[in-house]
Design a protein around this motif. Sequence first.
Motif, PDB file in Angstrom:
ATOM      1  N   GLY A 409       0.840  -1.200   0.000  1.00 48.30           N
ATOM      2  CA  GLY A 409       0.000   0.000   0.000  1.00 48.30           C
ATOM      3  C   GLY A 409       0.867   1.238   0.000  1.00 48.30           C
ATOM      4  N   SER A 410       1.880   1.218   0.834  1.00 48.13           N
ATOM      5  CA  SER A 410       2.916   2.246   0.756  1.00 48.13           C
ATOM      6  C   SER A 410       4.235   1.497   0.847  1.00 48.13           C
ATOM      7  CB  SER A 410       2.792   3.234   1.912  1.00 48.13           C
ATOM      8  OG  SER A 410       3.406   2.715   3.084  1.00 48.13           O
ATOM      9  N   ASN A 411       5.326   2.207   0.597  1.00 47.17           N
ATOM     10  CA  ASN A 411       6.627   1.542   0.695  1.00 47.17           C
ATOM     11  C   ASN A 411       7.065   1.380   2.139  1.00 47.17           C
ATOM     12  OD1 ASN A 411       7.159   1.097  -1.950  1.00 47.17           O
ATOM     13  ND2 ASN A 411       8.225   3.045  -2.276  1.00 47.17           N
ATOM     14  N   TYR A 412       6.274   1.955   3.043  1.00 48.32           N
ATOM     15  CA  TYR A 412       6.779   2.071   4.413  1.00 48.32           C
ATOM     16  C   TYR A 412       6.066   1.213   5.434  1.00 48.32           C
ATOM     17  CZ  TYR A 412       8.412   5.971   1.777  1.00 48.32           C
ATOM     18  OH  TYR A 412       8.956   6.726   0.783  1.00 48.32           O
ATOM     19  N   ASN A 413       5.185   0.355   4.959  1.00 57.37           N
ATOM     20  CA  ASN A 413       4.385  -0.396   5.912  1.00 57.37           C
ATOM     21  C   ASN A 413       4.088  -1.810   5.436  1.00 57.37           C
ATOM     22  OD1 ASN A 413       1.465  -1.388   6.333  1.00 57.37           O
ATOM     23  ND2 ASN A 413       1.772  -0.065   8.085  1.00 57.37           N
ATOM     24  N   MET A 414       4.092  -2.711   6.395  1.00 54.49           N
ATOM     25  CA  MET A 414       3.568  -4.047   6.149  1.00 54.49           C
ATOM     26  C   MET A 414       2.733  -4.359   7.381  1.00 54.49           C
ATOM     27  SD  MET A 414       5.733  -7.475   5.455  1.00 54.49           S
ATOM     28  CE  MET A 414       4.951  -9.031   5.207  1.00 54.49           C
ATOM     29  N   SER A 415       1.490  -4.765   7.188  1.00 53.16           N
ATOM     30  CA  SER A 415       0.629  -5.025   8.337  1.00 53.16           C
ATOM     31  C   SER A 415       0.107  -6.445   8.290  1.00 53.16           C
ATOM     32  CB  SER A 415      -0.579  -4.096   8.345  1.00 53.16           C
ATOM     33  OG  SER A 415      -0.163  -2.778   8.336  1.00 53.16           O
ATOM     34  N   LEU A 416       0.028  -7.054   9.468  1.00 52.16           N
ATOM     35  CA  LEU A 416      -0.504  -8.413   9.544  1.00 52.16           C
ATOM     36  C   LEU A 416      -1.578  -8.446  10.616  1.00 52.16           C
ATOM     37  CD1 LEU A 416       3.016  -8.780   9.694  1.00 52.16           C
ATOM     38  CD2 LEU A 416       2.139 -10.745   8.480  1.00 52.16           C
ATOM     39  N   LEU A 417      -2.654  -9.141  10.317  1.00 55.42           N
ATOM     40  CA  LEU A 417      -3.733  -9.254  11.299  1.00 55.42           C
ATOM     41  C   LEU A 417      -3.663 -10.626  11.957  1.00 55.42           C
ATOM     42  CD1 LEU A 417      -6.272  -7.660  12.318  1.00 55.42           C
ATOM     43  CD2 LEU A 417      -7.593  -9.194  10.853  1.00 55.42           C
ATOM     44  N   ILE A 418      -3.590 -10.592  13.286  1.00 55.88           N
ATOM     45  CA  ILE A 418      -3.526 -11.846  14.037  1.00 55.88           C
ATOM     46  C   ILE A 418      -4.498 -11.762  15.216  1.00 55.88           C
ATOM     47  CG2 ILE A 418      -1.098 -12.320  13.444  1.00 55.88           C
ATOM     48  CD1 ILE A 418      -0.353 -11.216  16.231  1.00 55.88           C
ATOM     49  N   ALA A 419      -4.737 -12.881  15.876  1.00 52.91           N
ATOM     50  CA  ALA A 419      -5.582 -12.850  17.074  1.00 52.91           C
ATOM     51  C   ALA A 419      -4.825 -12.109  18.175  1.00 52.91           C
ATOM     52  CB  ALA A 419      -5.899 -14.271  17.521  1.00 52.91           C
ATOM     53  N   SER A 420      -5.554 -11.309  18.971  1.00 54.68           N
ATOM     54  CA  SER A 420      -4.876 -10.522  20.017  1.00 54.68           C
ATOM     55  C   SER A 420      -4.116 -11.407  20.993  1.00 54.68           C
ATOM     56  CB  SER A 420      -5.884  -9.668  20.773  1.00 54.68           C
ATOM     57  OG  SER A 420      -6.418  -8.713  19.906  1.00 54.68           O
ATOM     58  N   GLU A 421      -4.611 -12.628  21.206  1.00 61.20           N
ATOM     59  CA  GLU A 421      -3.917 -13.508  22.168  1.00 61.20           C
ATOM     60  C   GLU A 421      -2.516 -13.894  21.670  1.00 61.20           C
ATOM     61  OE1 GLU A 421      -6.682 -16.705  22.494  1.00 61.20           O
ATOM     62  OE2 GLU A 421      -6.006 -17.675  20.654  1.00 61.20           O
ATOM     63  N   ASP A 422      -2.260 -13.734  20.390  1.00 61.48           N
ATOM     64  CA  ASP A 422      -0.921 -14.064  19.856  1.00 61.48           C
ATOM     65  C   ASP A 422      -0.004 -12.844  19.758  1.00 61.48           C
ATOM     66  OD1 ASP A 422      -1.538 -16.748  19.445  1.00 61.48           O
ATOM     67  OD2 ASP A 422      -2.453 -16.338  17.489  1.00 61.48           O
ATOM     68  N   LYS A 423      -0.523 -11.678  20.147  1.00 62.54           N
ATOM     69  CA  LYS A 423       0.231 -10.436  19.885  1.00 62.54           C
ATOM     70  C   LYS A 423       1.609 -10.406  20.542  1.00 62.54           C
ATOM     71  CE  LYS A 423      -0.329  -6.647  22.238  1.00 62.54           C
ATOM     72  NZ  LYS A 423      -0.896  -5.440  22.841  1.00 62.54           N
ATOM     73  N   VAL A 424       1.648 -10.672  21.862  1.00 63.37           N
ATOM     74  CA  VAL A 424       2.919 -10.523  22.576  1.00 63.37           C
ATOM     75  C   VAL A 424       3.952 -11.494  21.995  1.00 63.37           C
ATOM     76  CG1 VAL A 424       4.037 -10.753  24.832  1.00 63.37           C
ATOM     77  CG2 VAL A 424       1.810  -9.629  24.651  1.00 63.37           C
ATOM     78  N   LYS A 425       3.474 -12.710  21.710  1.00 63.61           N
ATOM     79  CA  LYS A 425       4.375 -13.719  21.126  1.00 63.61           C
ATOM     80  C   LYS A 425       4.896 -13.217  19.765  1.00 63.61           C
ATOM     81  CE  LYS A 425       4.229 -18.614  19.994  1.00 63.61           C
ATOM     82  NZ  LYS A 425       3.274 -19.690  19.709  1.00 63.61           N
ATOM     83  N   ALA A 426       3.991 -12.663  18.963  1.00 64.79           N
ATOM     84  CA  ALA A 426       4.387 -12.196  17.625  1.00 64.79           C
ATOM     85  C   ALA A 426       5.404 -11.057  17.721  1.00 64.79           C
ATOM     86  CB  ALA A 426       3.150 -11.739  16.848  1.00 64.79           C
ATOM     87  N   LEU A 427       5.158 -10.108  18.632  1.00 62.76           N
ATOM     88  CA  LEU A 427       6.088  -8.976  18.769  1.00 62.76           C
ATOM     89  C   LEU A 427       7.475  -9.475  19.167  1.00 62.76           C
ATOM     90  CD1 LEU A 427       3.901  -6.264  20.592  1.00 62.76           C
ATOM     91  CD2 LEU A 427       4.558  -6.323  18.183  1.00 62.76           C
ATOM     92  N   ASN A 428       7.506 -10.470  20.062  1.00 61.61           N
ATOM     93  CA  ASN A 428       8.797 -11.008  20.506  1.00 61.61           C
ATOM     94  C   ASN A 428       9.504 -11.804  19.413  1.00 61.61           C
ATOM     95  OD1 ASN A 428       9.528 -10.471  23.500  1.00 61.61           O
ATOM     96  ND2 ASN A 428       7.299 -10.683  23.458  1.00 61.61           N
ATOM     97  N   LEU A 429       8.712 -12.579  18.666  1.00 60.44           N
ATOM     98  CA  LEU A 429       9.328 -13.355  17.571  1.00 60.44           C
ATOM     99  C   LEU A 429       9.913 -12.413  16.525  1.00 60.44           C
ATOM    100  CD1 LEU A 429       6.646 -16.170  17.150  1.00 60.44           C
ATOM    101  CD2 LEU A 429       9.051 -16.485  17.819  1.00 60.44           C
ATOM    102  N   LEU A 430       9.188 -11.347  16.231  1.00 61.01           N
ATOM    103  CA  LEU A 430       9.689 -10.394  15.236  1.00 61.01           C
ATOM    104  C   LEU A 430      10.938  -9.695  15.766  1.00 61.01           C
ATOM    105  CD1 LEU A 430       6.270  -8.939  14.041  1.00 61.01           C
ATOM    106  CD2 LEU A 430       7.872 -10.248  12.637  1.00 61.01           C
ATOM    107  N   ASN A 431      10.951  -9.421  17.063  1.00 64.37           N
ATOM    108  CA  ASN A 431      12.121  -8.764  17.650  1.00 64.37           C
ATOM    109  C   ASN A 431      13.357  -9.653  17.538  1.00 64.37           C
ATOM    110  OD1 ASN A 431      12.306  -6.138  18.892  1.00 64.37           O
ATOM    111  ND2 ASN A 431      13.318  -7.218  20.571  1.00 64.37           N
ATOM    112  N   ASP A 432      13.140 -10.934  17.859  1.00 61.79           N
ATOM    113  CA  ASP A 432      14.274 -11.860  17.801  1.00 61.79           C
ATOM    114  C   ASP A 432      14.742 -12.097  16.370  1.00 61.79           C
ATOM    115  OD1 ASP A 432      13.966 -12.063  20.483  1.00 61.79           O
ATOM    116  OD2 ASP A 432      12.895 -13.973  20.461  1.00 61.79           O
ATOM    117  N   GLY A 433      13.782 -12.134  15.445  1.00 60.47           N
ATOM    118  CA  GLY A 433      14.138 -12.518  14.084  1.00 60.47           C
ATOM    119  C   GLY A 433      14.591 -11.376  13.194  1.00 60.47           C
ATOM    120  N   LEU A 434      14.182 -10.157  13.500  1.00 58.54           N
ATOM    121  CA  LEU A 434      14.449  -9.052  12.556  1.00 58.54           C
ATOM    122  C   LEU A 434      15.506  -8.059  13.027  1.00 58.54           C
ATOM    123  CD1 LEU A 434      10.805  -8.122  11.483  1.00 58.54           C
ATOM    124  CD2 LEU A 434      12.397  -9.598  10.279  1.00 58.54           C
ATOM    125  N   PHE A 435      15.751  -8.009  14.342  1.00 52.73           N
ATOM    126  CA  PHE A 435      16.666  -6.950  14.805  1.00 52.73           C
ATOM    127  C   PHE A 435      17.950  -7.530  15.379  1.00 52.73           C
ATOM    128  CE2 PHE A 435      12.375  -5.165  15.120  1.00 52.73           C
ATOM    129  CZ  PHE A 435      12.523  -4.055  14.294  1.00 52.73           C
TER     130      PHE A 435
END
Length: 435
Positions: A409-435
Amino acid sequence: MIVLKFGGTSVGSAENIKKATTIVNSYSSSKIIVLSAVSGTTNTLTEVNKLLADSKKSNAIDLINALELNYHQLIKELFSSKKYQLEALLFIQTKFEELRLYTDASYQNEKIILAQGEIISTHLFQIYQNELGNTSLLISALDFMSIDIYKEANTKSIKNKLTSILSDNNHIKTFITQGYICTNHKDEIDNLKRGGSDYSASLIGAAIEAKEIQIWTDIDGIHNNDPRFVENTFSINEMSFDEAAELAYFGAKILHPQSIIPAQKNNIPVLLKNTFNPNDIGTIIKNCAPSSGVRAVAAKDKIIAIKIKSYRMLMAYGFLKKIFEVFEKYQTSIDMITTSEIAVSLTIDHPKYLDNITQELKTFGKVEVDKQMSIVCLAGNFSQSGKGISASVINCLKNIPIRMISYGGSNYNMSLLIASEDKVKALNLLNDGLF
Ligand code: ADP
Ligand code: ASP
Ligand code: MG
């Protein structure tokens, strides 16, 4: 002229108000200081409104009384002379008497009650400046900050009114005003929604063509991930307007969702700084080339996904228009959208008209609604140079069910929709895998 906005924690105690004052005084240029309510106050006033809506007036008054006592303590600690302490106490007494009176007709007074937090913090701040002998002028945001019938900021009127107030007082170098509060198209007291003081600061900065908008908060700028849910996050020193706007919109609590737009439109740098560590360079948001790859991750909760499945969509034109018209009719904005040949999925963050919307959408096909969803937003530069980024993102989340993906949609964003119960896990997995 510069704008300095201090958030709730930054004016949350006598000690912090003193820190904010030291920061303000370190800038010799003309300035407008925009203040939030003392931290916790808007939450308490929201609670008061809820109690009033449930006809629990005496509980509401108990809360108001408890809040008043907190201010007595703050005043005792902030002022050193009897004269100014008394002035502040008298002011608080009058304000809280008013608050108790407002409890009589809760529904008409909801927004007036919410506005008191910022009105109180700015008055106390100014009385404190007087005690210190610092010349300043308190200007009411209700005299210039306004929204129209669609709840959009009246940028022209804000500019005209504010610049005229400033030119009438051109001998003053330090102005103090409230964040968050405004008037609406009926000239009633209203607000810019929770966290709205950032937006006030940006609108004010744009109106006066400020040199810089500074947002003073309780953390050293924008972090690469949400520090409330992820350990070992780090602050980002420089960010483009586009990246910051995406992050703010999609959930980074540090910035109100709309707060970057006025600054960006007027090309005014926004500097985020830590009131409790002013020597840290913080984050500067400005017109700069976005660096490649993922800069930061944020998440926005309370998202509702709606899927409309219809074979009438196959090869038909005008289908999406009809669907969008339903959302337009109910003034509900769409955040994410994905389509297939026979279905379209979209998300909203406002449940107010959900029933009306789904009823009308049923005339187009089968409708499915998923509540308690979260959008995980990755802000960064996903243009050509970003080859392989989307693959790494998906790989990080390979064990988490993804309901929707929005990319390109723009060059600056990628969005994913997940269940809220998976949010904290997803944020941590992305932190470990991308940074
Ligand atoms: P203020 O009262 O100063 O407006 P807020 O509480 O609204 O402060 O915003 C600051 C808070 O935002 C931080 O304390 C932090 O917990 C939270 N936050 C969420 N996401 C981020 C992020 N990406 N970077 C920094 N802070 C974030
Ligand atoms: N006081 C308001 C709130 O708590 C506005 C702000 O702090 O930005 O939402
Ligand atoms: Mg805030």
